[in-house]
Design a protein around this motif. Structure first.
Motif, PDB file in Angstrom:
ATOM      1  N   TRP A  86       0.827  -1.217   0.000  1.00  0.00           N
ATOM      2  CA  TRP A  86       0.000   0.000   0.000  1.00  0.00           C
ATOM      3  C   TRP A  86       0.857   1.260   0.000  1.00  0.00           C
ATOM      4  CZ3 TRP A  86      -3.247  -2.046   4.711  1.00  0.00           C
ATOM      5  CH2 TRP A  86      -4.017  -3.135   4.292  1.00  0.00           C
ATOM      6  N   ILE A 107       4.910 -13.908  -3.096  1.00  0.00           N
ATOM      7  CA  ILE A 107       5.819 -12.817  -2.702  1.00  0.00           C
ATOM      8  C   ILE A 107       7.271 -13.248  -2.894  1.00  0.00           C
ATOM      9  CG2 ILE A 107       6.476 -11.288  -0.762  1.00  0.00           C
ATOM     10  CD1 ILE A 107       3.610 -10.809  -1.795  1.00  0.00           C
ATOM     11  N   ARG A 108       8.082 -12.301  -3.275  1.00  0.00           N
ATOM     12  CA  ARG A 108       9.501 -12.591  -3.522  1.00  0.00           C
ATOM     13  C   ARG A 108      10.223 -13.042  -2.253  1.00  0.00           C
ATOM     14  NH1 ARG A 108      11.659 -10.312  -8.390  1.00  0.00           N
ATOM     15  NH2 ARG A 108      10.030  -9.206  -9.502  1.00  0.00           N
ATOM     16  N   ASN A 109      11.385 -13.636  -2.442  1.00  0.00           N
ATOM     17  CA  ASN A 109      12.221 -14.075  -1.325  1.00  0.00           C
ATOM     18  C   ASN A 109      12.545 -12.940  -0.366  1.00  0.00           C
ATOM     19  OD1 ASN A 109      12.970 -16.831  -1.286  1.00  0.00           O
ATOM     20  ND2 ASN A 109      13.998 -16.522  -3.234  1.00  0.00           N
ATOM     21  N   TYR A 112      10.612 -15.941   3.571  1.00  0.00           N
ATOM     22  CA  TYR A 112      10.407 -17.346   3.954  1.00  0.00           C
ATOM     23  C   TYR A 112      11.346 -17.804   5.072  1.00  0.00           C
ATOM     24  CZ  TYR A 112       7.744 -16.973  -0.256  1.00  0.00           C
ATOM     25  OH  TYR A 112       6.832 -16.556  -1.178  1.00  0.00           O
ATOM     26  N   HIS A 120       2.026  -4.203  -6.442  1.00  0.00           N
ATOM     27  CA  HIS A 120       3.355  -3.850  -6.925  1.00  0.00           C
ATOM     28  C   HIS A 120       4.160  -5.049  -7.398  1.00  0.00           C
ATOM     29  CE1 HIS A 120       2.148  -0.228  -4.800  1.00  0.00           C
ATOM     30  NE2 HIS A 120       2.888   0.367  -5.704  1.00  0.00           N
ATOM     31  N   LEU A 155       2.909 -17.557  -0.662  1.00  0.00           N
ATOM     32  CA  LEU A 155       3.412 -18.071  -1.942  1.00  0.00           C
ATOM     33  C   LEU A 155       2.312 -18.204  -2.991  1.00  0.00           C
ATOM     34  CD1 LEU A 155       6.197 -18.852  -2.860  1.00  0.00           C
ATOM     35  CD2 LEU A 155       5.838 -21.142  -1.993  1.00  0.00           C
ATOM     36  N   LEU A 195       6.382 -12.320  -7.272  1.00  0.00           N
ATOM     37  CA  LEU A 195       7.293 -13.168  -8.047  1.00  0.00           C
ATOM     38  C   LEU A 195       7.034 -12.929  -9.538  1.00  0.00           C
ATOM     39  CD1 LEU A 195       6.875 -16.422  -5.953  1.00  0.00           C
ATOM     40  CD2 LEU A 195       9.016 -15.218  -6.280  1.00  0.00           C
ATOM     41  N   PRO A 196       8.030 -13.183 -10.380  1.00  0.00           N
ATOM     42  CA  PRO A 196       7.844 -12.903 -11.806  1.00  0.00           C
ATOM     43  C   PRO A 196       6.627 -13.597 -12.423  1.00  0.00           C
ATOM     44  CG  PRO A 196      10.137 -13.397 -11.343  1.00  0.00           C
ATOM     45  CD  PRO A 196       9.387 -13.640 -10.080  1.00  0.00           C
ATOM     46  N   ARG A 197       6.192 -14.722 -11.825  1.00  0.00           N
ATOM     47  CA  ARG A 197       5.054 -15.442 -12.408  1.00  0.00           C
ATOM     48  C   ARG A 197       3.721 -14.727 -12.181  1.00  0.00           C
ATOM     49  NH1 ARG A 197       5.361 -20.082  -7.822  1.00  0.00           N
ATOM     50  NH2 ARG A 197       4.229 -18.948  -6.229  1.00  0.00           N
ATOM     51  N   GLN A 235       3.404 -20.120   4.381  1.00  0.00           N
ATOM     52  CA  GLN A 235       4.000 -20.231   3.041  1.00  0.00           C
ATOM     53  C   GLN A 235       2.927 -20.354   1.968  1.00  0.00           C
ATOM     54  OE1 GLN A 235       7.218 -23.039   2.717  1.00  0.00           O
ATOM     55  NE2 GLN A 235       8.243 -22.194   4.493  1.00  0.00           N
TER      56      GLN A 235
END
Lengths: 152, 377
Positions: free
Chosen positions: B94, B173-175, B275, B162, B151, B167-169, B147
């Motif tokens: 946000w 959420i990214r690492n 994670y 954003h 995930l 993740l690119p897919r 997770q």
């Protein structure tokens, strides 16, 4: 009677916490503001950019922009104040202008065209959304769940 | 009349003092050996230790209330840490920055923490006497749910706007989530630098309030009830205390504070290891508390401060000291991880040994008293 009082205190506390969250949500909105010293055309009229503009936010110089240059600053909240020190021509006299703006909530990055602001043009002329160029990324990222982050 | 209880002489012998403070003394020795070997200057070490105190103390304080209620070391504090992380991910999406972002994340984490604490407390009421292992397994179970949420559900069901978070897919959420917009905002709110050592004054003020809260809480009716439950559940029940409810409340309070503590911890770090952060803090906070001289059944604010100083001094100097001794910094790195687990193991073994010793002492006293009573008749 005691139960009613206790319930009222609980409701008031809950309402207070919700109100605090709402206030934080409003005042904490962050933006990245980009300043452009670029010439523009608006309603058929051209607006030339000054030789140099210095931008001060909260008493600190955040950008010194010559023609066609861009600077940026991060800011929190919807109210935004800046001081522009404008030099129209090389070795010319410096004029100071104080500007107050309201930043739109729905934009993360905001581009401000300074010559348009100096000329007193409406918001649609000086404000636009900054959209970052898409970055090429690998299809997927490996998820690391290593407990201590040491790796192999 | 039969009177039971370990005989108290008032003064403790040297061996008793040594055995009671075995873990902190061991760490003082480790630090005393490692500090000169590491080659770090005192200024650097002080700076690092003060930073880590600001980062970790609030989290560690959240462990005190369940210990008071006799529930042992709350491995379930990772549940609160998860709640804090979920709130921070949402607040980051946000784009709420700085102190308002932190406050909003704390408020948002409360309902998650209450729910998780309630669940944990209810399960632990079904596993009385085995709270630690239960909370440890609950934390692993909930880590799986966390997770799944982070995930797959975030970005799919819970909107995440954003791309820098996703993740690119397109979902999950990214690492690593950057918290640059609130990095050390609390620590730097009241800047103070003494002899090159940066003091996070605002963070310490919050910690001081938390300490005062704990001191005050112990004196309240609920606090007294928790202590009574911690000492003897049956006696507490006889005295009219709702034991189960009191235990659940202690878990909820601990989880909520762990959530707040995690937010303070992560604002100092400046990023979330999506994670892994929550798993790490649970283990490290418990290990640090034990290093400070706390036990499974007794812990104080003093233990928190001593523990964070000793444990983190060891953590800072171990890689360099390991490198100086073996030529490989990874040895020191592994050493500090091994020590974290070892210290928890030692504390639990000592607790069990002490419990058995007291039990057999009481048994002997009971037998002796019964024999004396028989002779009198």
């Amino acid at each position: 009677m005691k139960n009613k009082k206790s319930l009222l205190i609980k409701i008031a506390f809950f309402a207070g916490v919700v109100a605090l969250a709402v206030v934080m949500f409003i005042i904490g909105r962050g933006h990245t503001v980009y300043f452009d010293n670029q010439k523009l055309e608006y309603e058929g009229k051209a607006y030339e950019c000054p030789y140099k503009i210095e931008v001060e936010v909260k008493g600190e110089r955040v950008a010194k922009l010559y023609a066609k240059e861009r600077g940026s600053v991060t800011t929190i909240g919807s109210g935004f104040k800046m001081v522009l020190k404008i030099t129209q021509e090389q070795n010319g006299r410096e004029t100071v202008q104080e500007i107050s703006l309201r930043l739109p909530r729905n934009m993360d990055g905001i581009v401000l065209n300074l010559p348009a602001i100096i000329a007193g043009l409406p918001e649609e002329a000086y404000l636009s959304e900054f959209i970052a160029a898409p970055v090429e990324e690998p299809e997927d990222e490996e998820i690391v769940t290593d407990e201590f982050g040491i790796g192999e | 009349m039969i009177r039971l209880g370990a005989p108290s002489t008032g003064k403790k012998s040297f061996s008793e003092i040594l055995s009671a403070n075995f873990v902190p003394l061991m760490f003082i020795v480790i630090c005393a050996v490692s500090i000169p070997l590491s080659g770090f200057s005192i200024g650097y070490l002080l700076n690092e230790v003060v930073t880590r105190m600001g980062r970790n103390i609030f989290l560690m304080l959240s462990l005190l209330i369940p210990i008071m209620a006799g529930m042992g070391l709350n491995f379930g504090m990772t549940l609160g840490a998860m709640a804090g992380q979920i709130a921070l991910i949402l607040v980051s999406d946000w784009q709420i920055w700085g102190i308002p972002g932190m406050v909003l994340a704390m408020i948002l984490s409360i309902p998650f923490s209450i729910g998780l604490g309630l669940m944990c407390g209810k399960i632990m009421n079904q596993a009385k006497g085995r709270e630690m292992v239960t909370s440890y397994i609950i934390s692993h179970f909930m880590n799986g749910i966390y997770q799944l949420l982070v995930l797959y559900i975030m970005g799919n069901v819970i909107p995440i706007m954003h791309h820098s978070l996703k993740l690119p897919r397109g979902y999950g959420i990214r690492n690593t989530v950057s918290l640059l917009s609130m990095r050390q905002k609390l620590d730097n709110l009241i800047p103070l630098n003494i002899g090159g050592v940066k003091i996070p004054v605002a963070t310490f003020i919050i910690i001081a309030f938390m300490c005062l809260f704990i001191v005050w809480f112990k004196k309240t009716k609920l606090g007294q009830d928790m202590r009574a439950v911690g000492q003897d559940m049956d006696v507490a029940r006889e005295a009219g205390i709702d034991v189960e409810k009191t235990r659940i409340i202690s878990m909820i309070i601990s989880t909520v504070f762990a959530g707040f503590g995690m937010i303070i911890y992560l604002q100092n770090m400046g990023n979330i290891a999506t994670y892994g952060s929550h798993v790490q803090v649970g283990m490290f906070c418990i290990a640090a508390l034990l290093v400070g001289g706390a036990s499974v059944e007794k812990a104080s604010i003093g233990n928190v401060f001593i523990g964070v100083m000793l444990f983190h001094t060891m953590f800072i100097v171990a890689p360099k000291a390991g490198e100086a001794i073996t030529g490989d910094s990874m040895i020191g790195e592994y050493f500090r991880v091994f020590v974290s687990y070892a210290v928890i193991t030692i504390a639990i073994i000592m607790y069990e040994a002490k419990k058995r010793k007291t039990k057999s002492q009481l048994g002997r006293q009971l037998a002796l008293a019964q024999k004396e009573e028989g002779n009198e008749k």
